[in-house]
Design a protein around this motif. Structure first.
Motif, PDB file in Angstrom:
ATOM      1  N   SER A 187      -9.318   2.534  11.576  1.00 29.40           N
ATOM      2  CA  SER A 187      -8.052   2.980  10.994  1.00 29.40           C
ATOM      3  C   SER A 187      -8.268   3.271   9.514  1.00 29.40           C
ATOM      4  CB  SER A 187      -7.009   1.869  11.150  1.00 29.40           C
ATOM      5  OG  SER A 187      -5.893   2.165  10.335  1.00 29.40           O
ATOM      6  N   CYS A 188      -7.742   4.386   9.054  1.00 31.32           N
ATOM      7  CA  CYS A 188      -8.002   4.750   7.651  1.00 31.32           C
ATOM      8  C   CYS A 188      -7.124   3.951   6.700  1.00 31.32           C
ATOM      9  CB  CYS A 188      -7.806   6.239   7.439  1.00 31.32           C
ATOM     10  SG  CYS A 188      -6.111   6.739   7.118  1.00 31.32           S
ATOM     11  N   GLN A 223     -15.770   2.334  -0.951  1.00 36.04           N
ATOM     12  CA  GLN A 223     -15.237   1.321  -0.042  1.00 36.04           C
ATOM     13  C   GLN A 223     -14.669   1.909   1.246  1.00 36.04           C
ATOM     14  OE1 GLN A 223     -12.703  -1.594  -1.988  1.00 36.04           O
ATOM     15  NE2 GLN A 223     -13.970  -1.525  -3.814  1.00 36.04           N
ATOM     16  N   PHE A 224     -14.472   3.214   1.274  1.00 34.43           N
ATOM     17  CA  PHE A 224     -13.886   3.802   2.480  1.00 34.43           C
ATOM     18  C   PHE A 224     -14.944   4.011   3.564  1.00 34.43           C
ATOM     19  CE2 PHE A 224     -12.339   7.170   5.231  1.00 34.43           C
ATOM     20  CZ  PHE A 224     -11.010   6.808   5.410  1.00 34.43           C
ATOM     21  N   GLU A 252       1.546   3.079  -2.542  1.00 35.45           N
ATOM     22  CA  GLU A 252       0.977   4.016  -3.523  1.00 35.45           C
ATOM     23  C   GLU A 252       2.007   4.618  -4.485  1.00 35.45           C
ATOM     24  OE1 GLU A 252      -2.197   6.632  -2.468  1.00 35.45           O
ATOM     25  OE2 GLU A 252      -2.684   5.470  -0.684  1.00 35.45           O
ATOM     26  N   LYS A 302     -14.612   4.061  -6.548  1.00 30.94           N
ATOM     27  CA  LYS A 302     -14.517   2.863  -5.711  1.00 30.94           C
ATOM     28  C   LYS A 302     -13.827   3.161  -4.389  1.00 30.94           C
ATOM     29  CE  LYS A 302     -14.515  -0.829  -9.177  1.00 30.94           C
ATOM     30  NZ  LYS A 302     -15.825  -1.360  -8.774  1.00 30.94           N
ATOM     31  N   SER A 303     -12.812   4.014  -4.433  1.00 34.36           N
ATOM     32  CA  SER A 303     -12.090   4.298  -3.195  1.00 34.36           C
ATOM     33  C   SER A 303     -13.009   4.995  -2.197  1.00 34.36           C
ATOM     34  CB  SER A 303     -10.829   5.124  -3.468  1.00 34.36           C
ATOM     35  OG  SER A 303     -11.165   6.440  -3.826  1.00 34.36           O
ATOM     36  N   ALA A 346      -6.674  -1.083  -6.364  1.00 32.64           N
ATOM     37  CA  ALA A 346      -7.778  -1.117  -7.327  1.00 32.64           C
ATOM     38  C   ALA A 346      -7.266  -0.641  -8.673  1.00 32.64           C
ATOM     39  CB  ALA A 346      -8.916  -0.228  -6.851  1.00 32.64           C
ATOM     40  N   ILE A 347      -7.851  -1.192  -9.716  1.00 34.54           N
ATOM     41  CA  ILE A 347      -7.403  -0.860 -11.073  1.00 34.54           C
ATOM     42  C   ILE A 347      -8.538  -0.185 -11.832  1.00 34.54           C
ATOM     43  CG2 ILE A 347      -6.720  -1.893 -13.290  1.00 34.54           C
ATOM     44  CD1 ILE A 347      -5.144  -3.941 -11.457  1.00 34.54           C
ATOM     45  N   ASN A 348      -8.163   0.856 -12.521  1.00 35.55           N
ATOM     46  CA  ASN A 348      -9.153   1.685 -13.202  1.00 35.55           C
ATOM     47  C   ASN A 348      -9.582   1.089 -14.539  1.00 35.55           C
ATOM     48  OD1 ASN A 348     -10.769   3.856 -13.849  1.00 35.55           O
ATOM     49  ND2 ASN A 348      -9.064   5.065 -14.674  1.00 35.55           N
ATOM     50  N   SER A 349     -10.488   0.131 -14.472  1.00 29.42           N
ATOM     51  CA  SER A 349     -11.098  -0.396 -15.693  1.00 29.42           C
ATOM     52  C   SER A 349     -12.462  -0.944 -15.293  1.00 29.42           C
ATOM     53  CB  SER A 349     -10.228  -1.494 -16.316  1.00 29.42           C
ATOM     54  OG  SER A 349     -10.282  -2.664 -15.529  1.00 29.42           O
ATOM     55  N   LEU A 352     -12.635   5.527 -12.336  1.00 29.73           N
ATOM     56  CA  LEU A 352     -13.503   4.616 -11.593  1.00 29.73           C
ATOM     57  C   LEU A 352     -12.889   4.258 -10.237  1.00 29.73           C
ATOM     58  CD1 LEU A 352     -16.062   2.870 -11.656  1.00 29.73           C
ATOM     59  CD2 LEU A 352     -14.753   1.116 -12.867  1.00 29.73           C
ATOM     60  N   THR A 353     -11.558   4.162 -10.205  1.00 30.45           N
ATOM     61  CA  THR A 353     -10.890   3.843  -8.938  1.00 30.45           C
ATOM     62  C   THR A 353     -11.209   4.891  -7.872  1.00 30.45           C
ATOM     63  OG1 THR A 353      -8.985   4.837 -10.018  1.00 30.45           O
ATOM     64  CG2 THR A 353      -8.928   2.467  -9.679  1.00 30.45           C
ATOM     65  N   ASN A 362      -3.690   7.469 -14.288  1.00 32.42           N
ATOM     66  CA  ASN A 362      -4.600   7.038 -13.219  1.00 32.42           C
ATOM     67  C   ASN A 362      -5.020   5.581 -13.314  1.00 32.42           C
ATOM     68  OD1 ASN A 362      -5.301   9.008 -11.220  1.00 32.42           O
ATOM     69  ND2 ASN A 362      -6.056  10.259 -12.921  1.00 32.42           N
ATOM     70  N   VAL A 363      -4.073   4.696 -13.569  1.00 31.88           N
ATOM     71  CA  VAL A 363      -4.440   3.274 -13.670  1.00 31.88           C
ATOM     72  C   VAL A 363      -4.742   2.681 -12.296  1.00 31.88           C
ATOM     73  CG1 VAL A 363      -3.619   0.974 -14.318  1.00 31.88           C
ATOM     74  CG2 VAL A 363      -3.144   2.936 -15.804  1.00 31.88           C
ATOM     75  N   PHE A 364      -4.059   3.161 -11.266  1.00 31.91           N
ATOM     76  CA  PHE A 364      -4.181   2.512  -9.958  1.00 31.91           C
ATOM     77  C   PHE A 364      -4.824   3.422  -8.915  1.00 31.91           C
ATOM     78  CE2 PHE A 364      -0.436   0.614 -12.018  1.00 31.91           C
ATOM     79  CZ  PHE A 364      -0.845  -0.708 -12.048  1.00 31.91           C
ATOM     80  N   GLY A 365      -5.378   2.789  -7.908  1.00 30.82           N
ATOM     81  CA  GLY A 365      -5.893   3.511  -6.749  1.00 30.82           C
ATOM     82  C   GLY A 365      -5.907   2.562  -5.576  1.00 30.82           C
ATOM     83  N   ILE A 366      -6.048   3.116  -4.371  1.00 29.15           N
ATOM     84  CA  ILE A 366      -6.223   2.247  -3.212  1.00 29.15           C
ATOM     85  C   ILE A 366      -7.682   2.365  -2.812  1.00 29.15           C
ATOM     86  CG2 ILE A 366      -5.646   1.878  -0.773  1.00 29.15           C
ATOM     87  CD1 ILE A 366      -3.299   1.093  -2.429  1.00 29.15           C
ATOM     88  N   ALA A 367      -8.355   1.241  -2.713  1.00 37.09           N
ATOM     89  CA  ALA A 367      -9.750   1.255  -2.291  1.00 37.09           C
ATOM     90  C   ALA A 367      -9.882   0.437  -1.019  1.00 37.09           C
ATOM     91  CB  ALA A 367     -10.642   0.690  -3.386  1.00 37.09           C
ATOM     92  N   GLY A 368     -10.829   0.822  -0.194  1.00 35.67           N
ATOM     93  CA  GLY A 368     -11.039   0.087   1.048  1.00 35.67           C
ATOM     94  C   GLY A 368     -10.341   0.773   2.191  1.00 35.67           C
ATOM     95  N   ARG A 369     -10.947   0.694   3.359  1.00 31.27           N
ATOM     96  CA  ARG A 369     -10.405   1.396   4.521  1.00 31.27           C
ATOM     97  C   ARG A 369      -9.572   0.470   5.382  1.00 31.27           C
ATOM     98  NH1 ARG A 369     -14.912   4.080   7.783  1.00 31.27           N
ATOM     99  NH2 ARG A 369     -14.956   2.319   9.216  1.00 31.27           N
ATOM    100  N   MET A 429       0.817  -1.231   0.000  1.00 32.11           N
ATOM    101  CA  MET A 429       0.000   0.000   0.000  1.00 32.11           C
ATOM    102  C   MET A 429       0.848   1.277   0.000  1.00 32.11           C
ATOM    103  SD  MET A 429      -2.788  -1.699   0.276  1.00 32.11           S
ATOM    104  CE  MET A 429      -2.979  -3.419   0.716  1.00 32.11           C
TER     105      MET A 429
END
Ligand SMILES: Cc1cc2nc3c(=O)[nH]c(=O)nc-3n(C[C@H](O)[C@H](O)[C@H](O)COP(=O)(O)O)c2cc1C
Ligand code: SF4
Ligand code: SF4
Ligand code: FES
Lengths: 241, 595
Positions: free
Chosen positions: B488-489, B60-61, A151, B56-57, A178-181, B52-53, A164-171, A149
């Motif tokens: 926790s973030c 999901q957060f 980044e 989604k971020s 996460a992947i942008n597609s 889209l990410t 912007n292919v990648f992102g972090i999703a979820g807490r 993580m």
């Protein structure tokens, strides 16, 4: 003009205004461990490997600016023990089975494990079962089991590749890459092996395919020199480009 | 899909395709469609022209946004330790039995899901829950059955009996803020008479310190923002109130909202800001309509808008921004990220928010109560305000009192009140401990009951949870450990991984499989999280566990196994599937326990 100085582990070190502690230390040849930092990217400040003590308080060397006369502790037994714990936490959070990983020997996480004399992961492993492997792309493999993580890929794709292919999703502990597609698969994104994001991962989470054993084990970057000697092989290679 | 588009188009239009409204758009999309499907995410991403990410971020957060279908009725039981003390665990199971669903699962008919959520700010209302973000307190078996029947009948929430949603203020002690009636507009007029500089001087003279926890001098923040360059400056009212055990902001927003809103305007006047936000936690969704009405009334009566109360250049307006279930969004910089429609992850400091905050502009984030106090300062002057409380902690403080006492609710005191006095006033019988300041606060034992509530002694945003003689403090700490792991973030390693390790170690000890080895690990870990975490959440995430070990050692020790180390895996239990498969249960098929 008189030279601006601050102190690293009690020795005076010059710096330029606006430099972070990490930048100034590196310019002076002093190693500051780091994972999320990369010289081509904007500082992030998340991995906390670069934690140092500035005038008695812990700070992140990759984001904290130097000031004249500052007393900075970098290489102390206490800080190194904390760094070992951080590396251990990163190991148990994912599934890092080094002997089967193509990145072994060139992995910054593994190299920091050696650097801080990590003999075991110490904490109970999480063994996350929900970390997907994405082999959809013809040239690049994503193994989320090894993602820490940091980044780097997120920033490289956004700020260098303009994609912007990648992102972090979820807490928190649920964070994943996460992947942008529309399908979430790398093959369906506009990612290309020539992107800088394909070559910036500090661990074996983003791997270029058909590269296996191009460099034999035992001759890889951190097999030859500890990470603290090389300051950072991957960055030197990157900067030489 | 036509229905999807017809639901989303008005929402997107309302926010004019502004990507910084992403969180608000997703909240409203969920209200309309029950959940945020992949199709919704794709449509929103393309309408806002963002990756889209990014969508989604955000989905999901935030814990109250769902990227899978959680049914028409999404029930969340408040899971603070005070809810548990009020019997929430049995009530949760009773509700589950009504529908035969596992926690977090959606019933097969797509009707309902039942899960847990951290403290909902109703600790003075017994056990509590949220149904589609709307709060219901005073749960008992009867209420559970009533709610289950309403859900089974598919009755729309708007048609449920109003008394289910009744929430009281429960103010048991008043001084000035809650005690002196406030005439709308009076604080604004007083501020205008003082002028911008004069108003600032009074705030400085009052030595007002932030009520959100950190106790930072409010005047310093105002001055910082005032002097910082920026075409637009912002005042944010931090109504996230996520700290477990705190609910006094709920009461202020319910019955003292005029003070809060005019306090925002006064802060704006002193700082030269023209725009404000109320960052309202999702759990207080039920207060939104009322606050919105009041904002509109204020605009209509010239207490918000252009040239407030006829003062040229005093322009200020307020917008409500909803949270969506994330404690971290109470942290100032995370709140700004959330206001910008992003996941609430704390920013790197410096620069401080008063220099570069919302959209890069000077921004003051202040707690609800801090802002309300500004009306007092405008009316009576700083010197008079500073006569209440102590030298270092001026004015009054609202405490949210809950747990084992006769009269849970909100108590206003001058700073400097002793903990013992509060315990006496609320009718606590033989308390063994008080958790002051919420999950991130400090555990106070009877030998410390003479300590004072003040920034210079026991500093708190106001949570005051009381534990009677039968309570198990280890379970309190374990509840908090679960809370931090949930909240926790994920931005920084020590907190993202450390809070889960802490939770797992506490669970292992709770199962009777922990030894001194685990305790040593916990102490190392909590120290290390405090020193290396990026923000206050990680820094304080180990406080409760550490305090419990230091102050309630027997609660820990009676659970520890006597040997130095117990393996992570219970070897004998791990053999159970093999025993079943081989039809054996003789002595040789067991591994004897160590010891
Ligand atoms: C994890 C975390 C959660 C916080 N939650 C809140 C909150 O819900 N409400 C609040 O006013 N301050 C909260 N704070 C404190 C804010 O960061 C900030 O200090 C405060 O809003 C400033 O307002 P004040 O000066 O009026 O106290 C929180 C801090 C942290 C680290
Ligand atoms: S994939 Fe690699 S570069 Fe990207 S966040 Fe994970 S560890 Fe970092
Ligand atoms: S301490 Fe925790 S909440 Fe704060 S930035 Fe780090 S991971 Fe996020
Ligand atoms: S290198 Fe500084 S926090 Fe990662």
């Amino acid at each position: 003009m008189t030279e601006l100085l601050f102190n690293i582990d009690d020795l005076p070190v010059p710096f330029k205004p606006g430099q972070t502690i990490l930048e100034a230390a590196k310019a002076a040849g002093v190693f500051v461990p780091h994972l999320c930092h990369h010289p081509r990217l904007k500082p992030h400040g998340g991995c906390k490997l670069c934690t140092v003590v500035v005038n008695g308080r812990t700070q992140s060397a990759c984001t904290y600016k130097v000031a004249a006369g500052q007393e900075v502790d970098i290489d102390t037994p206490e800080l190194n023990a904390m760094r070992r714990s951080l590396v251990q936490l990163l190991f148990i959070e994912g599934n890092h089975f080094c002997p089967t990983c193509e990145k072994t020997g060139a992995c910054e996480l593994q190299a920091l494990g050696y650097e801080y004399e990590m003999l075991s992961p110490h904490f109970a492993e999480f063994y996350p079962a929900d970390r997907e492997v994405d082999a959809s792309h013809p040239d690049v493999l994503i193994d989320r089991n090894r993602c820490i993580m940091c980044e780097r890929c997120v920033r490289a794709s956004r700020d260098i590749d303009g994609k912007n292919v990648f992102g972090i999703a979820g807490r928190g502990g649920k964070a994943t890459l996460a992947i942008n597609s529309p399908t979430g698969k790398l093959a369906d994104s506009d990612f290309a092996v020539t992107d800088s994001a394909a070559h910036i991962c500090p661990v074996g989470a983003i791997l270029v395919k058909r590269n296996g054993f191009a460099t034999p084990i035992g001759e890889r970057a951190y097999d030859a020199h500890p990470i603290s000697d090389s300051v950072n092989v991957c960055e030197i290679a990157e900067e030489a480009k | 899909m036509a229905s999807l588009e017809s639901a989303l188009i008005p929402i997107l239009a309302k926010y004019r395709g502004d990507p910084t409204a992403l969180l608000q758009i997703l909240r409203e999309a969920q209200e309309a469609l029950d959940w945020i499907s992949p199709e919704t995410e794709i449509l929103v991403a393309s309408a806002l022209q963002i990756p889209l990410t990014q969508v989604k971020s955000v989905t999901q957060f935030y814990a109250h946004l769902y990227d899978h279908n959680r049914g028409k009725y999404r029930i969340l039981f408040s899971d603070n330790i005070t809810d548990r003390m009020a019997g929430s665990v049995a009530l949760f199971e009773r509700m589950q039995a009504h529908f035969g669903v596992e926690p977090g699962q959606t019933s097969a008919d797509g009707l309902v899901s039942i899960d847990l959520t951290p403290c909902t700010g109703l600790c003075d209302h017994g056990a509590a829950m949220l149904v589609n973000s709307i709060a219901i307190g005073r749960l008992d078996a009867e209420r559970i059955d009533e709610i289950a029947a309403l859900v089974k009948a598919r009755k729309p929430l708007a048609k449920w009996p109003a008394e289910l949603f009744a929430i009281d203020d429960n103010i048991h002690r008043e001084v000035t803020l809650t005690g002196i009636p406030y005439v709308p507009g009076s604080g604004l007029d007083a501020a205008i008479r003082l002028g911008r500089a004069g108003m600032f001087d009074e705030i400085k003279r009052a030595a007002l310190r932030g009520r959100g926890g950190a106790g930072f001098p409010t005047a310093t923040k105002i001055e910082g923002a005032r002097n910082a360059p920026g075409v637009q400056k912002y005042i944010v009212c931090n109504a996230d109130e996520g700290e477990p055990g705190t609910f006094k902001d709920r009461v202020l927003l319910t019955s003292f909202s005029t003070r809060v809103l005019e306090g925002m305007a006064i802060a704006a006047y002193a700082a030269g800001a023209a725009k404000g936000f109320i960052y309202l936690r999702s759990e207080y969704q039920y207060l939104r309509a009322k606050l919105q009405r009041e904002i509109e009334e204020m605009r209509a009566s010239g207490r918000l808008g252009v040239s407030i109360r006829g003062a040229p250049g005093f322009d200020f307006d307020v917008e409500i921004h909803m949270g969506a279930g994330a404690y971290i969004c109470g942290e100032g910089t995370a709140q700004i990220e959330s206001l910008e429609g992003k996941p609430g992850r704390p920013r790197v400091k410096p620069p401080s928010m008063v220099i570069r905050g919302y959209k890069g502009m000077p921004t003051i984030v202040d707690n609800v109560e801090t802002l309300a106090h500004l009306t007092e300062i405008a009316l009576e002057g700083g010197a008079s305000f500073a006569r209440r409380g102590t030298r270092a902690s001026t004015g009054t403080k609202l405490l949210s009192v809950s747990g084992d006492c006769e009269r849970p609710g909100v108590y206003e005191y001058e700073f400097g009140v002793t903990i013992g006095r509060v315990l006496h006033d609320c009718g606590a019988v033989a308390p063994i401990a008080v958790q002051v300041g919420g999950a991130s606060g400090v555990l106070i034992t009877p030998d410390e009951f003479s300590r004072k509530i003040a920034f210079e002694d026991v500093s708190t945003a106001g949570a005051f949870m009381i534990f009677g003689p039968d309570r198990d403090i280890f379970e309190v700490a374990r509840n908090f450990a679960h809370f931090f792991a949930h909240e926790s973030c994920g931005f920084c390693t020590p907190c993202r991984v450390g809070t889960t390790v802490q939770k797992n170690l506490m669970d292992k000890i709770a199962e009777g499989r922990g030894s001194r080895y685990e305790v040593n690990d916990l102490m190392r870990l909590t120290d290390f999280m405090r020193r290396t975490s990026h923000c206050g959440l990680g820094e304080s995430a180990g406080n409760a566990v550490r305090d419990t070990w230091l102050k309630f050692r027997p609660a820990f020790e009676r659970r520890l196994v006597p040997h130095d180390f117990a393996p992570q895996v219970d070897l004998d239990a791990a053999l159970e599937p093999t025993r079943l498969a081989t039809h054996r249960d003789d002595a040789a098929a067991h591994i004897p326990a160590e010891g």
